[in-house]
Scaffold this active site. Sequence first.
Site, mmCIF file in Angstrom:
data_model
loop_
_atom_site.group_PDB
_atom_site.id
_atom_site.type_symbol
_atom_site.label_atom_id
_atom_site.label_comp_id
_atom_site.label_asym_id
_atom_site.label_seq_id
_atom_site.Cartn_x
_atom_site.Cartn_y
_atom_site.Cartn_z
ATOM 1 C CG ASP A 179 -2.372 1.194 1.256
ATOM 2 O OD1 ASP A 179 -1.473 1.672 0.664
ATOM 3 O OD2 ASP A 179 -3.157 0.407 1.673
ATOM 4 C CE LYS A 204 -6.328 8.251 2.954
ATOM 5 N NZ LYS A 204 -7.958 7.973 3.814
HETATM 6 C C1 LIG Z 1 -2.874 3.773 4.269
HETATM 7 C C2 LIG Z 1 -4.476 3.721 3.351
HETATM 8 N N1 LIG Z 1 -4.948 2.413 2.455
HETATM 9 C C3 LIG Z 1 -5.449 2.848 2.490
HETATM 10 C C4 LIG Z 1 -7.026 3.608 2.574
HETATM 11 C C5 LIG Z 1 -8.598 2.923 2.452
HETATM 12 O O1 LIG Z 1 -9.232 3.869 1.517
HETATM 13 P P1 LIG Z 1 -10.190 4.636 0.756
HETATM 14 O O2 LIG Z 1 -10.670 5.329 1.806
HETATM 15 O O3 LIG Z 1 -10.029 5.448 -0.521
HETATM 16 O O4 LIG Z 1 -11.296 3.202 0.579
HETATM 17 C C6 LIG Z 1 -6.399 4.337 3.837
HETATM 18 C C7 LIG Z 1 -8.057 4.920 3.954
HETATM 19 O O5 LIG Z 1 -7.803 6.047 5.100
HETATM 20 C C8 LIG Z 1 -5.448 4.324 3.994
HETATM 21 O O6 LIG Z 1 -4.953 5.534 4.913
#
Ligand SMILES: Cc1ncc(COP(=O)(O)O)c(C=O)c1O
Length: 383
Positions: A179, A204
């Site tokens: 990620d 983000k």
């Molecule tokens: C590190 C990280 N990965 C994935 C996600 C998930 O993303 P989304 O809110 O767009 O589903 C988040 C959401 O806060 C996150 O902080």
Amino acid sequence: MNPIDAEDELICLRAGDVAGPVMPPIVQASLFRFETLEELHGAQARENEVCVYSRGTNPTVRELEETLARLEGAEAAKCFASGMGAISATLFALLAEGDHVLFCGDIYGPTIEFAQRLEDYGVTHSRCFAAGIEEIEAALTPATKLIYFESPGSMRFELLPIAEICAIAKARGILTAIDNTVATPLLQKPLTMGCDLVLHSLTKYVGGHSDTLGGAVAGSAELVECVFRRGYMLTGAVMAPFDAWLLLRGLATLPARLARQHADALAVARFLADHPKVRRVFHPALAEGEQAALFARQMRGHSGLLSAEFDLPDHAAALAFGNRLRLFGKAISWGGVESLVSSAHRTDPGPDHDGRMPRTLLRFSVGLEGAEALISDLEQALA
Ligand SMILES: Cc1ncc(COP(=O)(O)O)c(C=O)c1O
């Protein structure tokens, strides 16, 4: 110093002299016509590349996918309705009964919750919090199919040795997925370090304006096709054309925003590190030892995120300090143009909890208000 690569800046802008509209049209169509049924059937065999039905491929979304793939140095990318859409479809597509996943480092909570759901279908998982390669290797089992990690993590920004993890995985035929949301494709390129798949919440920094959700997976054409067939098409968490358009607009200013947020967050981190009411600041550029070496090796810079453990008596005092801030909104998520503050804990974990996430830890997402204004706000709230 601006950490952004000049070539990436041009990719984000989709710079060039190709004739036509500067921004792509929003192709608000759920399906596409063909001359003959035979042509339609041929297109259905290549639904990941050809626009047949927008639960598969849509031209506006495709433009974003191609731009993200270029930024990550990937053969292909697929965009989803959210980061969790990308993460859940990828895990669902890659894993089957009997497989084990090793999660390394701090992982976004709902990702672990999804893995817990997969336990009901015979997919097991375990976690390794150590950053050392020996501990990670020791946590592998003969059933491990995937090593999944975040580096930097999204609360304490701890780094993991990406190339080393990928090397031990490759030697055992294990897949790797990272990620990369915190670093964005501009500050870290995990595929060049041997990762098989890169995941993003585009919600983000890529979107950058707290007005849209999105997610992506990028990697080899073969793996992305597998996620497409076994995850994307079946779970249906697809990106809408308008969201792709907003995200393309966000990408155009991502290099400029990140350069500013990187510089301002570093100034805020340095201010906090010198403040008597701060016990510890979490920011990769202020790390020492092995973490500093990893930062130099793996990242071009850090984004606008940092966190700090405050020398305050308890959780309630940390929340009261956060509430005294005037320029930092109290909201979850991060990566937008407005500064935000959030706590690592919704409720007081008490003095005896495991300590990985200190009781008085607050995370700051630095926006575009300017370092000087943000520092004076922190000063007044700490006084
Ligand atoms: C590190 C990280 N990965 C994935 C996600 C998930 O993303 P989304 O809110 O767009 O589903 C988040 C959401 O806060 C996150 O902080």
